[in-house]
Enzyme design. Structure first.
Site, PDB file in Angstrom:
ATOM      1  N   LYS A 238      -3.040  -2.397   7.644  1.00  0.00           N
ATOM      2  CA  LYS A 238      -4.081  -2.009   8.458  1.00  0.00           C
ATOM      3  C   LYS A 238      -4.296  -2.907   9.720  1.00  0.00           C
ATOM      4  O   LYS A 238      -3.950  -4.259   9.648  1.00  0.00           O
ATOM      5  CB  LYS A 238      -5.266  -2.194   7.500  1.00  0.00           C
ATOM      6  CG  LYS A 238      -5.413  -1.437   6.344  1.00  0.00           C
ATOM      7  CD  LYS A 238      -6.692  -1.608   5.665  1.00  0.00           C
ATOM      8  CE  LYS A 238      -6.586  -0.521   4.362  1.00  0.00           C
ATOM      9  NZ  LYS A 238      -7.942  -0.762   3.400  1.00  0.00           N
TER      10      LYS A 238
ATOM     11  N   HIS B 101      -4.487  -9.237   3.787  1.00  0.00           N
ATOM     12  CA  HIS B 101      -5.846  -9.307   3.765  1.00  0.00           C
ATOM     13  C   HIS B 101      -6.135 -10.250   5.057  1.00  0.00           C
ATOM     14  O   HIS B 101      -5.824 -11.221   4.883  1.00  0.00           O
ATOM     15  CB  HIS B 101      -6.729  -9.769   2.395  1.00  0.00           C
ATOM     16  CG  HIS B 101      -6.705  -8.739   1.339  1.00  0.00           C
ATOM     17  ND1 HIS B 101      -6.878  -9.210   0.073  1.00  0.00           N
ATOM     18  CD2 HIS B 101      -6.510  -7.230   1.438  1.00  0.00           C
ATOM     19  CE1 HIS B 101      -6.824  -7.926  -0.632  1.00  0.00           C
ATOM     20  NE2 HIS B 101      -6.492  -7.113   0.088  1.00  0.00           N
TER      21      HIS B 101
ATOM     22  N   HIS C 275      -2.408   2.270  -6.079  1.00  0.00           N
ATOM     23  CA  HIS C 275      -3.379   0.978  -5.691  1.00  0.00           C
ATOM     24  C   HIS C 275      -3.275   0.189  -6.861  1.00  0.00           C
ATOM     25  O   HIS C 275      -3.809  -0.871  -6.630  1.00  0.00           O
ATOM     26  CB  HIS C 275      -4.684   1.499  -4.909  1.00  0.00           C
ATOM     27  CG  HIS C 275      -4.874   0.752  -3.808  1.00  0.00           C
ATOM     28  ND1 HIS C 275      -4.263   0.466  -2.847  1.00  0.00           N
ATOM     29  CD2 HIS C 275      -5.985  -0.160  -3.710  1.00  0.00           C
ATOM     30  CE1 HIS C 275      -4.799  -0.345  -1.994  1.00  0.00           C
ATOM     31  NE2 HIS C 275      -5.918  -0.872  -2.365  1.00  0.00           N
TER      32      HIS C 275
ATOM     33  N   ARG D  83      -0.789  -2.129  -7.036  1.00  0.00           N
ATOM     34  CA  ARG D  83      -1.095  -3.214  -5.899  1.00  0.00           C
ATOM     35  C   ARG D  83      -1.919  -4.123  -6.591  1.00  0.00           C
ATOM     36  O   ARG D  83      -2.000  -5.319  -6.360  1.00  0.00           O
ATOM     37  CB  ARG D  83      -1.440  -2.576  -4.630  1.00  0.00           C
ATOM     38  CG  ARG D  83      -2.177  -3.643  -3.551  1.00  0.00           C
ATOM     39  CD  ARG D  83      -2.324  -2.832  -1.983  1.00  0.00           C
ATOM     40  NE  ARG D  83      -3.145  -3.540  -1.466  1.00  0.00           N
ATOM     41  CZ  ARG D  83      -2.755  -4.480  -0.423  1.00  0.00           C
ATOM     42  NH1 ARG D  83      -1.606  -4.609  -0.280  1.00  0.00           N
ATOM     43  NH2 ARG D  83      -3.498  -4.956   0.610  1.00  0.00           N
TER      44      ARG D  83
ATOM     45  N   TYR E 161     -10.010 -10.581  -6.790  1.00  0.00           N
ATOM     46  CA  TYR E 161      -9.120 -10.779  -8.213  1.00  0.00           C
ATOM     47  C   TYR E 161      -9.524 -11.865  -8.855  1.00  0.00           C
ATOM     48  O   TYR E 161      -8.876 -12.323 -10.045  1.00  0.00           O
ATOM     49  CB  TYR E 161      -7.694 -10.864  -7.437  1.00  0.00           C
ATOM     50  CG  TYR E 161      -7.244  -9.626  -6.793  1.00  0.00           C
ATOM     51  CD1 TYR E 161      -7.026  -8.316  -7.720  1.00  0.00           C
ATOM     52  CD2 TYR E 161      -7.279  -9.575  -5.326  1.00  0.00           C
ATOM     53  CE1 TYR E 161      -6.772  -7.215  -6.968  1.00  0.00           C
ATOM     54  CE2 TYR E 161      -7.033  -8.264  -4.917  1.00  0.00           C
ATOM     55  CZ  TYR E 161      -6.741  -7.087  -5.537  1.00  0.00           C
ATOM     56  OH  TYR E 161      -6.492  -5.867  -5.090  1.00  0.00           O
TER      57      TYR E 161
ATOM     58  N   ARG F 203       0.700  -1.239   0.113  1.00  0.00           N
ATOM     59  CA  ARG F 203      -0.078   0.166   0.013  1.00  0.00           C
ATOM     60  C   ARG F 203       0.947   1.197   0.011  1.00  0.00           C
ATOM     61  O   ARG F 203       1.960   1.200   0.403  1.00  0.00           O
ATOM     62  CB  ARG F 203      -0.818   0.014   1.286  1.00  0.00           C
ATOM     63  CG  ARG F 203      -1.842  -1.207   1.311  1.00  0.00           C
ATOM     64  CD  ARG F 203      -2.817  -0.977   2.498  1.00  0.00           C
ATOM     65  NE  ARG F 203      -3.597  -2.035   2.698  1.00  0.00           N
ATOM     66  CZ  ARG F 203      -3.329  -3.351   3.383  1.00  0.00           C
ATOM     67  NH1 ARG F 203      -2.302  -3.493   4.173  1.00  0.00           N
ATOM     68  NH2 ARG F 203      -4.269  -4.280   3.461  1.00  0.00           N
TER      69      ARG F 203
END
Length: 300
Positions: A175, A270, A244, A247, A279, A150
């Site tokens: 995150k 994730h 992004h 990414r 994806y 990120r």
């Protein structure tokens, strides 16, 4: 079809829009959207007055708009206009019920992320840097695409922590303070080695950041995005490229090659596999294009 945004409304409708413009300083685009929304409500109500409608009517109107092909986002804008109009009626015309309250629009499918093709990624990254700042930029963008970071993770990297050039790994905190280690590809490693040798020419003596600005301080996420957009424009890629997107491209290209969704999930950081499954849709689109182009019986 919904009535056009232009055109007169009944007196109460025009008074409401005038009030929004004068008292609420509503923007022209908002007024245009609300006018269109009220036209839609009056069309759906036919001969009935807005004060005669109830929540079941509004729900039925939402279903009709959806059946006519209006997107969830457009229906949501209409509902916002209807709620605002009924609030105005309650204040100025003693209409006591707002039937649009609590009515939700249908869900719109989440748009798939845009990705670069492998050829576009090469066109972005292959040209040799012409100066010190471009050397820095290539190191950043190679690392983005190589490791799926990120923008905030990349901007937070320090010289002495995070990057292990000997092991070919980068460790970041993403995150929810989740830490992960991701491999760094050969081209990215080479670009990082070149930048590390030149970094002291820009960085202040007390600056720990790996990627620094012209004045020697830490490069911000906005600065990273600006440099990426500028490089894509100068190289004539013809698409708006943002961090992004690199990414997304990392994830999509890796999934196309490996088919290992769990590995892509771990590399992206994730927490849930559901976040990564988007994806698979991109991968299916890629396979569908290959099929359409190659299979002798694919075309109608």
């Amino acid at each position: 079809m919904v009535s056009p945004a232009a055109g007169p409304l009944p007196a109460d409708g025009e008074a409401w829009l005038d009030w929004l413009a004068s008292q609420r300083r509503a923007a022209e685009l908002t007024l245009k959207a609300y006018r269109e929304g009220l036209h839609a409500l009056l069309r759906l109500a036919a001969e009935r007055q807005p004060a005669e409608l109830d929540m079941q009517d509004i729900r039925r109107f939402v279903a009709r708009l959806h059946g006519e092909g209006l997107s969830g986002r457009s229906i949501s804008r209409h509902l916002s206009a209807w709620r605002s109009f009924y609030r105005w009626l309650a204040r100025h015309r003693d209409v006591r019920v707002n039937p649009a309250l609590g009515v939700r629009p249908p869900r719109s499918p989440s748009p798939l992320p845009r990705v670069l093709s492998p050829e576009q990624a090469q066109a972005l990254l292959d040209p040799e840097p012409l100066n010190l700042l471009e050397t820095r930029d290539i190191a950043m963008f190679e690392l983005f695409y190589s490791s799926g970071l990120r923008a905030a993770e990349l901007a937070a990297l320090d010289v002495d922590t995070g990057i292990d050039l000997a092991q070919g790994m980068v460790t970041v905190t993403g995150k929810r303070q989740r830490s992960r280690s991701v491999p760094v590809g050969g081209k990215a490693l080479a670009a990082l080695v070149r930048w590390s040798a030149l970094r002291p020419q820009l960085a202040r003596a007390d600056e720990p950041a790996l990627f620094v600005t012209r004045s020697g301080g830490r490069l911000s996420t906005g600065g990273i995005a600006s440099r990426l957009e500028q490089r894509a424009r100068v190289l004539g890629l013809g698409v708006h490229v943002h961090p992004h997107m690199l990414r997304h491209s990392f994830a999509s290209h890796l999934l196309q090659s490996s088919g290992d969704l769990r590995a892509v999930q771990e590399l992206l950081g994730h927490a849930s596999i559901r976040s990564t499954q988007i994806y698979t849709h991109l991968d299916f689109q890629h396979l569908a294009r290959v099929y359409d182009a190659a299979h002798p019986r694919a075309r109608k």
